[in-house]
Design an enzyme around this catalytic site. Structure first.
Site, PDB file in Angstrom:
ATOM      1  CB  CYS B  86      -5.343  -0.331   1.534  1.00  0.00           C
ATOM      2  SG  CYS B  86      -6.536  -0.254   2.870  1.00  0.00           S
ATOM      3  CG  HIS B 203      -1.645  -2.294   4.051  1.00  0.00           C
ATOM      4  ND1 HIS B 203      -1.498  -1.039   3.505  1.00  0.00           N
ATOM      5  CD2 HIS B 203      -2.886  -2.328   4.581  1.00  0.00           C
ATOM      6  CE1 HIS B 203      -2.605  -0.334   3.701  1.00  0.00           C
ATOM      7  NE2 HIS B 203      -3.465  -1.095   4.351  1.00  0.00           N
ATOM      8  CD  GLU B 205       1.865  -0.723   2.333  1.00  0.00           C
ATOM      9  OE1 GLU B 205       1.516  -1.820   1.836  1.00  0.00           O
ATOM     10  OE2 GLU B 205       1.050   0.079   2.823  1.00  0.00           O
TER      11      GLU B 205
END
Lengths: 85, 230
Positions: B86, B203, B205
């Site tokens: 990002c 994302h 994560e």
């Protein structure tokens, strides 16, 4: 060294989609500004600096644009004015 | 394997990345302050999401000049794995670690939603455990994620297989509707030529736990673990 004020315009590169400019243009159309062809939304920076002369000030600001102020992939810049401050 | 997660002023996914490394992957990890000059022995660098420097000037434009970025660039140059997620992707592009730039979403809206991306290239440190064409679901949360590159560089990016992920629909097809932010050629993520640096807008994560809706991000981290241990 003299003091200068350098005005810089940074605009989206021609040909790239500028959704912000398009949204503003559409709004102006809605207001009745039908002669309007296109709007581009960019940034306007005023840089105050010391330099030997106006040419040196402009050269320094060009380098600032190339290295940080404008993204060479997506933006064009134009030095609008260099004035003694 | 030690993860180093860079915190810039305005980063807000650094703790998510730290949690992913220490809790999900059970690996040692350290947060690296942007003013640091040393990676503290990190094997893998994560440039996390957020709004570094308030997105002033352009997203990622100022963060790239943080002192730590010199060390990150040297680590990348040595072939060390780096992922930009990002805002981290925006920073990596601004820093010239990856080709292209991220512009305001075509629809102007900030987009926070799950998306599906297709793995286009498995020759990277971050996708070696994926299979080509594999579809992964993970969240996006960005206002400036429209991938752009000049036509000359695009030829190289496409020609040399530097596209790592594309936005696709549920059937794995690159449609305009699936291309939520209007990216060029549906590009969601790219790599450098060596394959150790990857950047993407979604994302991974935040997609490591079924509780959060998806575990599809795991394969990226498993890939880098395998790459470093290899």
């Amino acid at each position: 060294m003299k003091h200068f004020r350098v005005n810089v315009h940074i605009v989206p590169r021609k040909g790239l989609l500028d959704p912000q400019g398009k949204a503003v243009g559409d709004a102006l159309h809605t207001l009745g500004f039908t002669a309007l062809r296109d709007v581009h939304v960019g940034r306007y920076l005023v840089i105050e600096m010391a330099a030997a002369d106006a040419t040196a000030a402009e050269t320094a600001v060009r380098e600032m644009c190339a290295r940080l102020l404008a993204n060479p992939v997506t933006e064009d810049f134009e030095i609008a004015a260099v004035t003694a401050a | 394997m030690k993860f180093g997660i860079v915190s810039f002023p305005g980063s807000n996914c650094d703790d998510d990345a730290l949690f992913a490394a220490t809790e999900t992957l059970r690996q040692p990890a350290v947060k690296l302050w942007h003013k640091d000059h040393d990676l503290q022995g990190s094997d893998v660098i994560i440039l996390p999401g957020g709004f570094s420097y308030g997105d002033y000037l352009r997203a990622g434009a100022i963060a790239r000049f943080s002192p730590i970025m010199r060390e990150v660039a040297a680590h990348a140059q040595r072939g060390g794995p780096v992922i930009g997620i990002c805002n981290g992707f925006q920073i990596a592009c601004e820093a010239g670690l990856l080709p292209g730039a991220l512009m305001r979403n075509a629809g102007l809206q900030f987009l926070s939603m799950p998306v599906t991306i297709r793995v286009e290239n498995t020759g990277t440190h971050w996708t070696s455990r994926c299979h080509a064409g594999q579809c992964l679901t993970m969240p996006i949360a960005h206002g400036e994620g429209r991938y752009t590159v000049d036509s000359e560089t695009l030829e190289k990016v496409e020609g040399e297989g530097l596209v790592v992920f594309r936005y696709v629909n549920a059937l794995g097809e690159t449609t305009d509707a699936a291309n939520v932010n209007g990216s060029l050629d549906n590009i969601a993520g790219v790599r450098n030529v060596a394959g150790n640096v990857v950047g993407l807008m979604p994302h991974p994560e935040r997609a490591l736990d079924a509780l959060l809706g998806s575990t599809d991000g795991l394969v990226l981290f498993e890939s880098v673990l395998a790459a470093v241990h290899a």
